[in-house]
Design a protein around this motif. Sequence first.
Motif, PDB file in Angstrom:
ATOM      1  N   ASP A  35      -5.817 -12.470  -3.201  1.00 30.53           N
ATOM      2  CA  ASP A  35      -4.812 -11.336  -3.648  1.00 30.53           C
ATOM      3  C   ASP A  35      -3.392 -11.585  -3.191  1.00 30.53           C
ATOM      4  O   ASP A  35      -3.197 -12.034  -2.338  1.00 30.53           O
ATOM      5  CB  ASP A  35      -5.344 -10.173  -3.204  1.00 30.53           C
ATOM      6  N   ASP A  36      -2.700 -11.148  -3.932  1.00 34.03           N
ATOM      7  CA  ASP A  36      -1.398 -10.780  -4.168  1.00 34.03           C
ATOM      8  C   ASP A  36      -0.195 -12.164  -4.515  1.00 34.03           C
ATOM      9  O   ASP A  36       1.007 -11.873  -4.700  1.00 34.03           O
ATOM     10  CB  ASP A  36      -1.013 -10.559  -2.742  1.00 34.03           C
ATOM     11  N   HIS A  87      -3.232  -8.524 -10.984  1.00 30.81           N
ATOM     12  CA  HIS A  87      -2.996  -7.599  -9.665  1.00 30.81           C
ATOM     13  C   HIS A  87      -2.147  -6.406  -9.873  1.00 30.81           C
ATOM     14  O   HIS A  87      -1.923  -6.109  -8.785  1.00 30.81           O
ATOM     15  CB  HIS A  87      -2.922  -8.555  -8.450  1.00 30.81           C
ATOM     16  N   HIS A  91       1.193  -2.589  -7.455  1.00 26.88           N
ATOM     17  CA  HIS A  91       0.351  -2.456  -6.339  1.00 26.88           C
ATOM     18  C   HIS A  91       0.193  -1.158  -6.059  1.00 26.88           C
ATOM     19  O   HIS A  91       0.420  -1.034  -4.782  1.00 26.88           O
ATOM     20  CB  HIS A  91       0.950  -3.678  -5.646  1.00 26.88           C
ATOM     21  N   HIS A 216      -6.504 -13.489   1.584  1.00 27.85           N
ATOM     22  CA  HIS A 216      -5.118 -12.889   1.466  1.00 27.85           C
ATOM     23  C   HIS A 216      -4.314 -14.293   2.042  1.00 27.85           C
ATOM     24  O   HIS A 216      -3.347 -14.610   1.085  1.00 27.85           O
ATOM     25  CB  HIS A 216      -4.596 -11.947   2.195  1.00 27.85           C
TER      26      HIS A 216
HETATM   27 ZN   LIG Z   1      -3.204  -6.675  -3.026  1.00 26.84          ZN
END
Ligand SMILES: [Zn+2]
Length: 263
Positions: A35-36, A87, A91, A216
Amino acid sequence: MNFIPGKNWFVQKDVVNSNREFWGPYCGAVSLSFDDGTANQLEKAVPLLDEMGIVATFYVQPYGDDWQTVYAPWKAVAAVGHEIGNHSIQHICPGSYLGNSDGLEDRTLDEIEADILAAQQRLNQLVPHQQQWTFAYPCYCQFVGKGRTRKSYVPLVAKYFLAGRSAGEYGFGNNPRIIDLACVRGIPMERMSGFEMIGLVEELTHQGLWVILVFHEIDGSRLTVGSYDFLLLLNYLQRKRDLIWTAPVVDVAKLIAAKRSLL
Ligand SMILES: [Zn+2]
């Protein structure tokens, strides 16, 4: 069937057998998701995955006026077969996390939709060859509003994406015959040892489930997994490649959607 703690927490044998049939030559499936879209992933995760020949899903958040420059390296990541996923741009998480008043509790479905579509417009420019898209819920949350006016935004995700990834109770995978593709469950991996990650994958795939691991950072400062542990997992997946299907979220979702349309 109700769960009675200590009595029937285990998946029944006939369910395991029918799940395992679903996957053809494999006993189950695993997806590695990140993610991210961080610099840490480009630096630490992508090279290890490429070295081991394993493709993953990267849920990128293309924010900022300079997004085209900042996120340009992800073009090369997509070019070698990794999935790039949506994503969102902003956010948006629960405001209660940080004490702000513009979190999910105070948002509308229209605002969430606009943010997701704006992100998708950017991602389409970044990776034009990718045909099908999946989404990861920021902070794993799928709602707007609160109390009696709280609403799910899963139906929005179902409208635009092949699948949406959230997170769920530790130790449960996704049953391919039943799972709602718009809200599949991942398991957060932060601070886990390689042996624990392997154990989860081994047990859940042998129940005929789809296991989605959520990462992550690797050797990072936040929500991190050690590179030694990550490599242990990759080695295991490579060694078990004839038995456990490791593939990006989009590929597993595609198979599930296709097979279920025939059932
Ligand atoms: Zn995230």
